[in-house]
Write a protein that holds these residues in place. Structure first.
Motif, PDB file in Angstrom:
ATOM      1  N   ASN A 164      33.572  48.308  36.697  1.00 59.59           N
ATOM      2  CA  ASN A 164      34.058  46.934  36.847  1.00 59.59           C
ATOM      3  C   ASN A 164      33.043  45.918  36.329  1.00 59.59           C
ATOM      4  N   LYS A 197      40.424  50.162  33.070  1.00 64.17           N
ATOM      5  CA  LYS A 197      39.539  49.040  33.377  1.00 64.17           C
ATOM      6  C   LYS A 197      39.015  48.379  32.096  1.00 64.17           C
ATOM      7  N   ALA A 207      39.178  45.265  38.579  1.00 67.97           N
ATOM      8  CA  ALA A 207      39.172  45.794  39.949  1.00 67.97           C
ATOM      9  C   ALA A 207      40.577  45.929  40.516  1.00 67.97           C
TER      10      ALA A 207
END
Length: 433
Positions: free
Chosen positions: A171, A202, A213
């Protein structure tokens, strides 16, 4: 007789686990009070109740307790306390300056789940794995913000594997423009990301301006209209997706994803233009085969086992029918053509993408699978309609005008088709490149 740590463990186990719902409330209360939170983070017995739950064996509140502790202000202190039972060290830099130790930690799911939940610990670990001094970086955010650090991380298979195996690190990296630039310049990094559904999701989310996230993997991206609209509009995101068979398979399994991609001409062209290697493994996944056993679409098309599975799968055949790379491989393999001719599921997928040749005496050269011939079409090679197959034959279609009948009888690619002399006659075909 129980030692101090064991007694503390049993006491906290009772407080947090005898009633799962109340245990969560008790943890929330502990973490809401700075003094109690600091005392808990320094207590090995207490933190072991939360951080030491065996991987893959959660109870009814273990995941929530872990989320609360690792998301708290005392997360770093709690992890540091817990790590002392595994290693002797004086501080974080002493613990994480040894690359062999960092590799060992990253390869231990239990330790990496805890250490990876700490931005400080995971940042310093990844810096060390990339050949950097962990003392120069406060946490993963600092690593992700540094051009020097990210160039080293992106070039390191070991460091990238650690990043991809940890949501906290991933992240941080995919929300940093500096980190994304470094990754886009490194084939090592891009290959590592492509192998993971979570990493690709991601990365694509970050490239599309979404919050990484919010998306655990490509299935989550594919199921979201909002996410798919953003991803389809991002060439960087789409480029990453078409390098990842796991990402491609997730897209093909989602009607939401396919509709979003089809609504964006550029995205659809990118999606359906994936390489033979990616398409082969994607189709294998969709047909519930082991993708590691097939190098590309040519390998799929040449395998009776693979083609039987592909031909029986609606979603795998939909992917094949939409891909020029895949259809060319199918057209070049008699094994593949035999499998398709024997499967209505496969033929239906091609029919959904059919073209129609109309017009008196209209003709076309190329590579085609003939799907249906109009009932009144007359076969005659000198005057009326006919087809030339890949082996040079020009078989009569008089008894094979029904849907799929001609191809089921003559399992060959047609290289030339000519319509009958009547304007209302037609030939339905699937182009194969």
């Amino acid at each position: 007789m129980l030692g101090v740590n064991q007694s503390d463990f049993m006491s906290y186990m009772s407080a947090l686990k005898t009633n799962y719902r109340k245990g969560i409330h008790r943890m929330e209360a502990i973490l809401a009070n700075p003094t109690h939170a600091a005392e808990f983070a320094a207590n090995l017995g207490g933190v072991s109740v939360v951080l030491g739950v065996p991987v893959g064996l959660p109870d009814r509140n273990s995941d929530k307790l872990l989320e609360l502790l690792l998301g708290s202000d005392v997360a770093d202190d709690a992890v540091l306390t817990w790590m002392h039972q595994f290693y002797e060290f004086t501080d974080w830099d002493d613990l994480l300056s040894d690359s062999a130790r960092c590799k060992e930690m990253a390869n231990n799911p239990l330790i990496w789940r805890a250490a990876g939940g700490s931005k400080l610990a995971v940042g310093k670990s990844i810096a060390t794995l990339a050949g950097l001094s962990c003392a120069d970086y406060a946490d993963i955010d600092a690593v992700a913000a540094s051009q020097v650090a990210m160039a080293a991380v992106a070039a390191s298979q070991v460091a990238m594997t650690a990043v991809i195996g940890n949501a906290t690190a991933l992240n941080a990296v995919v929300t940093s423009s500096v980190a994304m630039t470094a990754i886009q310049k490194s084939q090592t990094a891009l290959n590592a990301i492509a192998a993971s559904s979570m990493a690709t999701a991601k990365y694509a989310a970050g490239a599309a301006g979404l919050n990484p996230a919010d998306y655990a993997d490509m299935t989550a991206i594919a199921a979201s209209q909002v996410a798919m609209a953003a991803v389809a509009a991002s060439q960087v995101a789409m480029t990453a997706i078409v390098k990842s068979p796991v990402a491609m398979a997730a897209m093909w399994r989602s009607d939401t994803a396919i509709k979003a991609l089809q609504a964006n001409a550029t995205a659809w062209k990118t999606f359906t233009g994936a390489t033979s290697a990616v398409m082969g493994k994607t189709v294998a996944i969709l047909a519930n085969l082991d993708p590691s056993g097939y190098a590309d679409m040519t390998a799929i098309a040449a395998s009776q086992v693979a083609m039987a599975a592909v031909a029986a799968s609606q979603v795998a055949m939909a992917a094949v029918a939409a891909s020029n790379t895949a259809t060319k491989a199918i057209a070049a393999s008699q094994t593949a053509l035999n499998a398709i001719a024997g499967s209505t599921t496969a033929l239906d997928a091609l029919y959904a993408k059919k073209s129609r040749l109309t017009g008196a005496s209209a003709s076309k050269s190329g590579k085609f699978i003939i799907l249906q011939i109009s009932n009144d079409s007359v076969f005659n090679t000198s005057k009326y309609g006919y087809a030339t197959l890949s082996d040079g034959s020009q078989p009569s279609w008089e008894n094979y005008k029904g849907k799929y009948a001609f191809f089921m009888q003559y399992k060959k690619i047609a290289t030339y088709i000519k319509n009958d002399t009547e304007d209302d006659d037609w030939i339905d075909y699937f182009p194969c490149g």
